[in-house]
Design an enzyme around this catalytic site. Structure first.
Site, PDB file in Angstrom:
ATOM      1  N   ASP A  62      40.482  40.073  36.804  1.00  0.00           N
ATOM      2  CA  ASP A  62      41.380  40.534  35.747  1.00  0.00           C
ATOM      3  C   ASP A  62      42.619  39.663  35.766  1.00  0.00           C
ATOM      4  O   ASP A  62      42.795  38.832  36.662  1.00  0.00           O
ATOM      5  CB  ASP A  62      41.721  42.027  35.893  1.00  0.00           C
ATOM      6  CG  ASP A  62      42.424  42.379  37.199  1.00  0.00           C
ATOM      7  OD1 ASP A  62      42.492  41.520  38.108  1.00  0.00           O
ATOM      8  OD2 ASP A  62      42.909  43.510  37.330  1.00  0.00           O
ATOM      9  N   TYR A  64      46.369  37.948  36.132  1.00  0.00           N
ATOM     10  CA  TYR A  64      47.456  38.058  37.099  1.00  0.00           C
ATOM     11  C   TYR A  64      48.400  39.169  36.648  1.00  0.00           C
ATOM     12  O   TYR A  64      48.657  39.336  35.457  1.00  0.00           O
ATOM     13  CB  TYR A  64      48.229  36.749  37.191  1.00  0.00           C
ATOM     14  CG  TYR A  64      47.449  35.588  37.771  1.00  0.00           C
ATOM     15  CD1 TYR A  64      46.923  35.642  39.058  1.00  0.00           C
ATOM     16  CD2 TYR A  64      47.255  34.420  37.038  1.00  0.00           C
ATOM     17  CE1 TYR A  64      46.222  34.570  39.595  1.00  0.00           C
ATOM     18  CE2 TYR A  64      46.553  33.336  37.571  1.00  0.00           C
ATOM     19  CZ  TYR A  64      46.038  33.428  38.847  1.00  0.00           C
ATOM     20  OH  TYR A  64      45.340  32.362  39.380  1.00  0.00           O
ATOM     21  N   PHE A  75      42.308  32.588  36.227  1.00  0.00           N
ATOM     22  CA  PHE A  75      42.860  31.760  37.301  1.00  0.00           C
ATOM     23  C   PHE A  75      44.007  30.856  36.858  1.00  0.00           C
ATOM     24  O   PHE A  75      44.632  30.192  37.682  1.00  0.00           O
ATOM     25  CB  PHE A  75      41.759  30.902  37.959  1.00  0.00           C
ATOM     26  CG  PHE A  75      40.724  31.716  38.688  1.00  0.00           C
ATOM     27  CD1 PHE A  75      41.003  32.254  39.936  1.00  0.00           C
ATOM     28  CD2 PHE A  75      39.482  31.957  38.120  1.00  0.00           C
ATOM     29  CE1 PHE A  75      40.049  33.010  40.609  1.00  0.00           C
ATOM     30  CE2 PHE A  75      38.526  32.718  38.784  1.00  0.00           C
ATOM     31  CZ  PHE A  75      38.816  33.239  40.030  1.00  0.00           C
ATOM     32  N   HIS A 184      35.319  34.292  47.045  1.00  0.00           N
ATOM     33  CA  HIS A 184      36.491  34.110  46.184  1.00  0.00           C
ATOM     34  C   HIS A 184      37.449  33.087  46.798  1.00  0.00           C
ATOM     35  O   HIS A 184      37.543  32.979  48.023  1.00  0.00           O
ATOM     36  CB  HIS A 184      37.197  35.467  46.026  1.00  0.00           C
ATOM     37  CG  HIS A 184      38.183  35.523  44.912  1.00  0.00           C
ATOM     38  ND1 HIS A 184      39.491  35.087  45.057  1.00  0.00           N
ATOM     39  CD2 HIS A 184      38.065  35.968  43.646  1.00  0.00           C
ATOM     40  CE1 HIS A 184      40.126  35.262  43.908  1.00  0.00           C
ATOM     41  NE2 HIS A 184      39.292  35.797  43.029  1.00  0.00           N
TER      42      HIS A 184
END
Length: 219
Positions: A62, A64, A75, A184
């Site tokens: 989701d 930031y 990202f 991740h």
């Protein structure tokens, strides 16, 4: 709504009563809380990367949740915003993989314009509350988007980082596409298999093998 071929692909969604009801709820949340990204940037990933042009999909969880960080691309952060730790690690892997020097800015818009769909699974978030909009309904839309991309005749690379993104793998059933998955890039998990996974060179090797235009990862 989007301004490219996604409007045609998603026309059944845009016109549905369920979507209209859902967006009425999202509007109310924006009216009462600090929600990110800015409302006009919710669909920025689709605006910058058309259905036809999509050759790679990088799935994020989701947006930031810090002030001014989110701008509609997974990202990515706007120019002038400090590069978050996960993106710093993405850039480290980019250098180790392709020898590309670490960018000074975390804005990934160039990737988006070059065929990389930077899609979060959940498209909004409340300030300082990660995953606060999970299960509101965004997942149904982003699942549908991935299913549409799965139907493409041209081979696509789906890059899935972390357990949340890996859940989308079941939606990619067309054997001509490639799934690249790893832990991740977060500092908590990057050394458990993200570093050294070479997603950028593997992506371009696959695209080249399938007579597709490779991605220019230089920012």
């Amino acid at each position: 709504m989007i301004g490219n071929d996604w409007d045609e692909k998603l026309k059944l969604v845009w016109s549905s009563s369920g979507y209209k009801k859902f967006m009425a709820m999202i509007n109310k949340l924006y009216a009462k809380d600090n929600i990110y990204p800015p409302f006009n940037a919710i669909y920025r990933a689709l605006e910058l990367t058309s259905y036809q042009d999509t050759r790679v999909v990088i799935v994020g969880q989701d947006p930031y949740h810090g002030d001014q960080e989110a701008h509609g691309l997974s990202f990515s952060v706007p120019q002038g915003i400090k590069i978050p730790p996960s993106l710093q690690n993405i850039f480290k892997e980019l250098k180790n993989d392709l020898g590309i020097n670490t960018p000074l800015c975390g804005d990934l818009t160039k990737w988006a314009k070059n065929g990389v769909l930077l899609l979060n699974a959940v498209l909004t978030v409340r300030r300082d509350s990660p995953a606060s909009h999970r299960d509101l309904g965004w997942e149904k839309l982003t699942d549908y988007i991935i299913k549409l991309l799965n139907q493409k005749q041209e081979p696509i690379v789906f890059i899935l980082w972390g357990n949340f993104a890996k859940k989308k793998a079941s939606l990619v059933t067309n054997p001509q596409h490639l799934i690249i998955s790893s832990p991740h890039p977060s500092p908590f998990s990057a050394r458990q298999g993200f570093f050294g996974s070479k997603p950028f060179s593997r992506t371009n090797d696959f695209l080249k093998k399938n007579n597709q235009k490779v991605i220019d990862w230089q920012l």
